[in-house]
Design a protein around this motif. Sequence first.
Motif, mmCIF file in Angstrom:
data_model
loop_
_atom_site.group_PDB
_atom_site.id
_atom_site.type_symbol
_atom_site.label_atom_id
_atom_site.label_comp_id
_atom_site.label_asym_id
_atom_site.label_seq_id
_atom_site.Cartn_x
_atom_site.Cartn_y
_atom_site.Cartn_z
ATOM 1 N N LEU A 66 1.868 -12.175 1.928
ATOM 2 C CA LEU A 66 1.706 -11.766 3.330
ATOM 3 C C LEU A 66 2.708 -12.506 4.205
ATOM 4 C CD1 LEU A 66 0.379 -10.220 5.603
ATOM 5 C CD2 LEU A 66 -1.518 -11.874 5.546
ATOM 6 N N ALA A 69 6.007 -10.858 3.901
ATOM 7 C CA ALA A 69 6.029 -9.593 4.647
ATOM 8 C C ALA A 69 6.236 -9.850 6.141
ATOM 9 C CB ALA A 69 4.737 -8.819 4.407
ATOM 10 N N TYR A 90 1.516 -7.082 8.836
ATOM 11 C CA TYR A 90 0.218 -7.688 8.504
ATOM 12 C C TYR A 90 -0.791 -6.593 8.152
ATOM 13 C CZ TYR A 90 -4.019 -10.538 9.158
ATOM 14 O OH TYR A 90 -5.208 -11.187 8.986
ATOM 15 N N TYR A 93 0.032 -4.802 4.892
ATOM 16 C CA TYR A 93 -0.366 -5.589 3.717
ATOM 17 C C TYR A 93 -1.873 -5.462 3.484
ATOM 18 C CZ TYR A 93 -0.968 -9.248 0.321
ATOM 19 O OH TYR A 93 -1.297 -9.917 -0.826
ATOM 20 N N HIS A 97 -3.171 -3.851 -0.007
ATOM 21 C CA HIS A 97 -3.736 -4.834 -0.936
ATOM 22 C C HIS A 97 -5.094 -5.332 -0.438
ATOM 23 C CE1 HIS A 97 0.240 -4.916 -2.798
ATOM 24 N NE2 HIS A 97 0.741 -5.086 -1.590
ATOM 25 N N TYR A 101 -6.072 -9.205 0.091
ATOM 26 C CA TYR A 101 -6.258 -9.600 1.487
ATOM 27 C C TYR A 101 -7.621 -10.267 1.673
ATOM 28 C CZ TYR A 101 -6.814 -9.316 6.528
ATOM 29 O OH TYR A 101 -7.057 -9.631 7.841
#
Length: 189
Positions: A66, A69, A90, A93, A97, A101
């Motif tokens: 993260l 990213a 954010y 992501y 996922h 997360y």
Amino acid sequence: MPYPAKLNPEQILDTAQKLLETSGPDGLSMRTLADALLVRPSSLYRHHASRETLLLALGERAALALRAALLHAATDREARAGAEAASHAYLQYARQHPHLYALLLLKLDQLPQGERMGTAGKQLWNTLLDVVGRLSGNPDDTAYAVALWTFLHGFAELERSGMFGASGPRGGLEVGLTALLEAMQSARP
């Protein structure tokens, strides 16, 4: 099953991540992981003392992904555009996922005694703080960093749970994000 000489921590985490992302947390056990790696479950305990420590390692990996990213999204952009791009990264992501997360937010009582998110979680926080600080002009702007994190996490969780319904958020993300970013920008000394 024989113990393969080349079983290593990255191989274990790669396979565990695939299992987690395809089957969710209930589909990841030391036994299912061992089966996927063609080893005995006891072989895994040489690398991870328990399922919980394996989940912590995956959480660390998720924090780093993260963070990457956010950095990728914000790099080479002016402060406002960088903060907006990082915010969308954010959420992307969290959407792509969801199980990884969720590991970023394990409650302390779900972790083994004395275990906490390690340096990767701190690196993620510092990246968010940097993105916010570039916009607000305060390099240690904890208040706005928490506000942005809370907003993004709340949006991600509401979206994931289906609370928005079929009609979706109808621009609510952009309204809230714009308000937050404008407030940060106006706080600039």
